[in-house]
Design an enzyme around this catalytic site. Structure first.
Site, PDB file in Angstrom:
ATOM      1  N   THR A  40       0.834  -1.207   0.000  1.00 40.29           N
ATOM      2  CA  THR A  40       0.000   0.000   0.000  1.00 40.29           C
ATOM      3  C   THR A  40       0.872   1.261   0.000  1.00 40.29           C
ATOM      4  O   THR A  40       0.562   2.244  -0.672  1.00 40.29           O
ATOM      5  CB  THR A  40      -0.911  -0.003   1.245  1.00 40.29           C
ATOM      6  OG1 THR A  40      -1.714  -1.178   1.205  1.00 40.29           O
ATOM      7  CG2 THR A  40      -1.809   1.218   1.283  1.00 40.29           C
ATOM      8  N   HIS A  43       2.114   1.951  -3.414  1.00 45.26           N
ATOM      9  CA  HIS A  43       1.079   2.579  -4.246  1.00 45.26           C
ATOM     10  C   HIS A  43       0.990   4.079  -3.959  1.00 45.26           C
ATOM     11  O   HIS A  43       0.876   4.893  -4.875  1.00 45.26           O
ATOM     12  CB  HIS A  43      -0.295   1.937  -3.979  1.00 45.26           C
ATOM     13  CG  HIS A  43      -0.428   0.567  -4.544  1.00 45.26           C
ATOM     14  ND1 HIS A  43      -0.612   0.342  -5.893  1.00 45.26           N
ATOM     15  CD2 HIS A  43      -0.401  -0.653  -3.971  1.00 45.26           C
ATOM     16  CE1 HIS A  43      -0.694  -0.966  -6.123  1.00 45.26           C
ATOM     17  NE2 HIS A  43      -0.565  -1.599  -4.962  1.00 45.26           N
ATOM     18  N   ASP A 196       4.586 -17.978  -8.481  1.00 48.23           N
ATOM     19  CA  ASP A 196       4.897 -16.552  -8.584  1.00 48.23           C
ATOM     20  C   ASP A 196       5.712 -16.425  -9.865  1.00 48.23           C
ATOM     21  O   ASP A 196       5.920 -17.411 -10.577  1.00 48.23           O
ATOM     22  CB  ASP A 196       5.701 -16.067  -7.361  1.00 48.23           C
ATOM     23  CG  ASP A 196       5.621 -14.551  -7.159  1.00 48.23           C
ATOM     24  OD1 ASP A 196       4.863 -14.104  -6.297  1.00 48.23           O
ATOM     25  OD2 ASP A 196       6.297 -13.801  -7.911  1.00 48.23           O
TER      26      ASP A 196
HETATM   27 ZN   LIG Z   1      -0.354  -3.122   4.777  1.00 47.84          ZN
END
Ligand SMILES: [Zn+2]
Ligand SMILES: [Zn+2]
Length: 349
Positions: A40, A43, A196
């Site tokens: 996050t 981002h 992955d």
């Molecule tokens: Zn987090």
């Protein structure tokens, strides 16, 4: 104090100098000892579409943290100066339908530390006393105590399933995917396979207990690889942790008839699923999971980590002082890192 901030509505972060905040009557001031970087945060640093719509600068980042309480507001009960604590990152309203029915992780008025209000990439952070979680310093050092927040996501995603003896697939070996592998192994998964496209992460998947791993860039047909590596049968439970559109589609080919797909990874665009072939004719169960059940997952998380049932140390790539945050972000962007822990008050590496 120093704080890593999104100062303007543009890409990048800066190390700012700010006054130490004062807690409101229902808040506490924490001297931060460890704060780990999450996807996050990447981002928000990049300033992608999601973060530019959600985040209102200036803002201090960081929602995975622990430290010592150094001041409390005058109405705070149950938290004292000197307490060694972590924080649930979701500050929920306490009055909506979901909060009042024990489902606060679905609160629609939730505010997230480091996203909607100032977070823990700083020397100090103020949080409501209601999100404080008490730690035992003798059992959980700071670099692990801060990881309880993201680890709780994996606890929640896996808790929906009985894993013992089952054939479990984990698609996507980012931190939460790797946490899920460690949990599945600890809870007695039968066959445990992971995928992955980053060799570094696949190696970590093996370290945490995956029986076999596949690089999705190196095989033609990923579902066939899983079936071939599970005695010719599809997998009983598939955890989709990547959010990659291709992996989401593959998940429905990897799962056996009557199996269970758990969707956790967040795709950037709508995915296409053939409802008849992939769901109905397979008698499939699909769960969509987001967040962490508060506080139930914290108790499970603490038990798993304090008793060494799951050891997260192999996933800590580096511990860095606050001023070297850019190096931490760069290593995460490169894919050659799992968890990077910032140590604002000089402890650790
Ligand atoms: Zn987090
Ligand atoms: Zn609420």
């Amino acid at each position: 104090m120093r704080a890593i901030r999104k100062r303007e509505a543009e890409p990048g972060l800066v190390l700012d100098e700010l006054p130490v905040p004062t807690p409101e009557p229902d808040e506490v001031l924490i001297q931060v000892e460890a704060a780990s970087i999450c996807g996050t945060d990447l981002h928000i640093s990049r300033w992608d579409q999601w973060s530019s719509e959600r985040v209102h600068p200036p803002l201090t980042l960081g929602h995975e943290l622990c430290g010592t309480v150094v001041a409390i507001g005058n109405s705070v009960r149950g938290v004292a100066e000197g307490d060694y604590v972590s924080a649930e990152s979701h500050v929920t309203c306490g009055t909506c339908f979901h909060c009042r029915t024990g489902k606060a992780h679905m609160c629609e008025r939730t505010q997230i530390l480091g996203v909607d209000r100032n977070g823990g990439f700083a020397d100090y952070v103020v949080v409501p006393a209601s999100v404080v979680w008490q730690n035992d310093r003798a059992k959980l050092p700071p670099e692990l105590a801060c990881l309880q927040e993201p680890f709780g996501n994996a606890v929640f995603a896996t808790a929906t399933q009985d894993l013992a003896g089952r054939a479990v697939a984990v698609l996507g070996c980012g931190p939460v995917g790797l946490f899920a592998i460690a949990i599945a192994r600890a809870f007695g998964a039968g066959r445990l396979l992971a995928s992955d496209h980053v060799p570094y992460r696949l190696e970590l998947a093996r370290t945490l207990g995956a029986d076999d791993v596949v690089n999705v860039d190196e095989v033609e047909d990923v579902p066939t690889w899983f079936v071939e590596h599970n005695e010719g049968v599809g997998m009983g439970i598939v955890f989709e942790m990547s959010g990659a559109l291709r992996a989401i589609e593959d998940a429905f080919g990897i799962v056996r008839h009557g199996g269970h797909v758990v969707l956790f990874g967040i795709p950037a665009r709508p995915a296409t699923i053939d409802i008849a072939e992939s769901l109905i004719f397979k008698n499939l169960t699909v769960s969509a999971v987001n967040g962490r059940e508060i506080w139930e997952t914290w108790y499970t998380t603490r038990w798993l980590l304090e008793h060494g049932v799951v050891d997260l140390r192999p996933l800590i790539t580096a511990e860095l002082p606050l001023e070297r945050f850019e190096e931490g972000f760069e290593r995460l962007e490169s894919g050659e890192a799992c968890k990077i822990v910032l140590r604002p008050n000089g402890v650790g590496a």
